[in-house]
Design a protein around this motif. Structure first.
Motif, PDB file in Angstrom:
ATOM      1  N   ASP A  45     -14.495 -56.046 -51.799  1.00 26.48           N
ATOM      2  CA  ASP A  45     -14.033 -55.528 -50.497  1.00 26.48           C
ATOM      3  C   ASP A  45     -14.453 -56.499 -49.392  1.00 26.48           C
ATOM      4  O   ASP A  45     -13.658 -56.901 -48.542  1.00 26.48           O
ATOM      5  N   GLU A  68     -12.426 -52.717 -42.080  1.00 21.14           N
ATOM      6  CA  GLU A  68     -13.282 -51.607 -42.513  1.00 21.14           C
ATOM      7  C   GLU A  68     -14.713 -52.055 -42.770  1.00 21.14           C
ATOM      8  O   GLU A  68     -15.661 -51.329 -42.457  1.00 21.14           O
ATOM      9  N   GLU A  69     -14.888 -53.229 -43.326  1.00 22.97           N
ATOM     10  CA  GLU A  69     -16.237 -53.640 -43.715  1.00 22.97           C
ATOM     11  C   GLU A  69     -17.029 -54.259 -42.566  1.00 22.97           C
ATOM     12  O   GLU A  69     -18.148 -54.736 -42.761  1.00 22.97           O
ATOM     13  N   ASP A  86      -7.609 -53.087 -43.891  1.00 26.99           N
ATOM     14  CA  ASP A  86      -8.444 -52.521 -44.958  1.00 26.99           C
ATOM     15  C   ASP A  86      -8.259 -53.404 -46.191  1.00 26.99           C
ATOM     16  O   ASP A  86      -7.189 -53.397 -46.808  1.00 26.99           O
ATOM     17  N   ILE A  88      -9.481 -53.248 -49.193  1.00 27.75           N
ATOM     18  CA  ILE A  88      -9.170 -52.434 -50.375  1.00 27.75           C
ATOM     19  C   ILE A  88      -9.172 -50.974 -49.929  1.00 27.75           C
ATOM     20  O   ILE A  88     -10.216 -50.428 -49.575  1.00 27.75           O
ATOM     21  N   ASP A  89      -8.012 -50.354 -49.909  1.00 32.16           N
ATOM     22  CA  ASP A  89      -7.928 -48.929 -49.594  1.00 32.16           C
ATOM     23  C   ASP A  89      -7.851 -48.181 -50.914  1.00 32.16           C
ATOM     24  O   ASP A  89      -6.865 -48.314 -51.653  1.00 32.16           O
ATOM     25  N   THR A  91     -11.160 -47.737 -52.811  1.00 37.33           N
ATOM     26  CA  THR A  91     -12.174 -48.507 -53.553  1.00 37.33           C
ATOM     27  C   THR A  91     -12.613 -47.780 -54.823  1.00 37.33           C
ATOM     28  O   THR A  91     -12.850 -48.399 -55.854  1.00 37.33           O
TER      29      THR A  91
HETATM   30 CA    CA Z   1     -11.446 -49.767 -47.800  1.00 38.55          CA
END
Ligand code: CA
Ligand code: 2AM
Length: 263
Positions: A45, A68-69, A86, A88-89, A91
């Protein structure tokens, strides 16, 4: 910079990021938890978000990036060009199922959604939309949604919202589940949004989503005539977490009015 050039660039880096994620299955991931024990994040991610930031800043250093991160900037306004990413949506699906996750990207100019992307990495399906020019899946146009009645609808909802919880009255939600033809839950908000935009589901709702879960999908929704709002039928706000619903216009208001009672 023309929108067509930005689109070609966005599409190419999303596909490249997808290739990197697919390659990562041969590595050992580092898995950590975030806010709670079920809120998972991996080094993939984070590395994917860093990949996006480097590529985007090389392309145009004036672009702002909300990820997001948290590897991008802290964003408190949508002024200028803002990429909402995002990496990875879904995870948990990425880790456990090795499928059913997506890269989600929305590109906004002064708060207006210009370009939206949801890339289903393992199916190699790229949903995208260009404001005013329609929405596509792998370059095939998505069709405008046709009216449907609630009793013939399939809706996306996580079972947690149909059991006693702190955010929504669950009894009306039980009524909603009884009324509709079927329910689904895929565990990736952006892929559920893509399903509604493609007409495979007729609504999707969740009680707490973040800007990066919905930014790309909202642009795609607009282009097919789906309605996206918060759960009290106000426009979505891409600067905070909120409840979210996307639905076929023929059932959007009915669901909110009759079945959603926030606590
Ligand atoms: Ca995510
Ligand atoms: P994520 O995998 O990027 O965190 C799961 O039901 C869906 O809700 C996923 O799309 C997940 O995105 C999203 N989600 C966003 N915020 C969440 C939160 N605080 N708790 C659980 N799921 C969240």
């Amino acid at each position: 910079m023309g929108i067509a050039e930005v689109h070609q660039f966005a599409k190419s880096i999303i596909i490249e990021a997808g290739e990197r994620i697919r390659h990562s299955f041969s590595e050992k991931w580092k898995i950590e938890t975030k806010a709670d024990a079920n809120d998972l994040v991996t080094n993939i991610d984070r590395e994917t978000e860093v990949f996006f930031i480097q590529k985007i800043k090389e392309f145009d250093p004036s672009y702002k990036i909300l990820g997001e991160e948290g590897m991008g900037e802290k964003i408190d306004s949508l002024e200028g060009v803002v990429w909402i990413v995002d990496p990875i949506d879904g995870t948990m699906n990425f880790i456990r199922q090795h499928r059913n996750f997506a890269i989600s990207v929305g590109i906004y100019m002064n708060g207006i959604g210009k370009l939206g992307y949801i890339y289903d990495v393992m199916r190699n399906q790229m949903y995208y939309a260009i404001e005013g020019k329609g929405a596509f899946m792998n370059d095939v146009p998505l069709k405008p949604l046709k009216p449907i009645s609630l009793d013939k609808s399939i809706i996306g909802v996580n079972a947690v919202w149909v059991t006693p919880n702190k955010r929504i009255e669950h009894e009306p939600m039980i009524e909603l589940i009884r009324k509709v033809r079927g329910t689904r839950s895929y565990g990736s908000a952006s892929l559920e949004i893509a399903s509604v935009a493609s007409g495979r589901m007729d609504a999707y709702l969740s009680l707490r989503l973040s800007p990066w879960d919905i930014a790309g999908g909202a642009v795609i929704a607009n282009e097919v005539g789906a309605i996206a709002s918060n759960l009290v039928n106000k426009p979505i706000n891409l600067l905070k977490q909120d409840g979210f619903i996307i639905a076929n216009p023929s059932i959007h208001e009915e669901i909110i009015e009759h079945y959603i009672k926030l606590k």
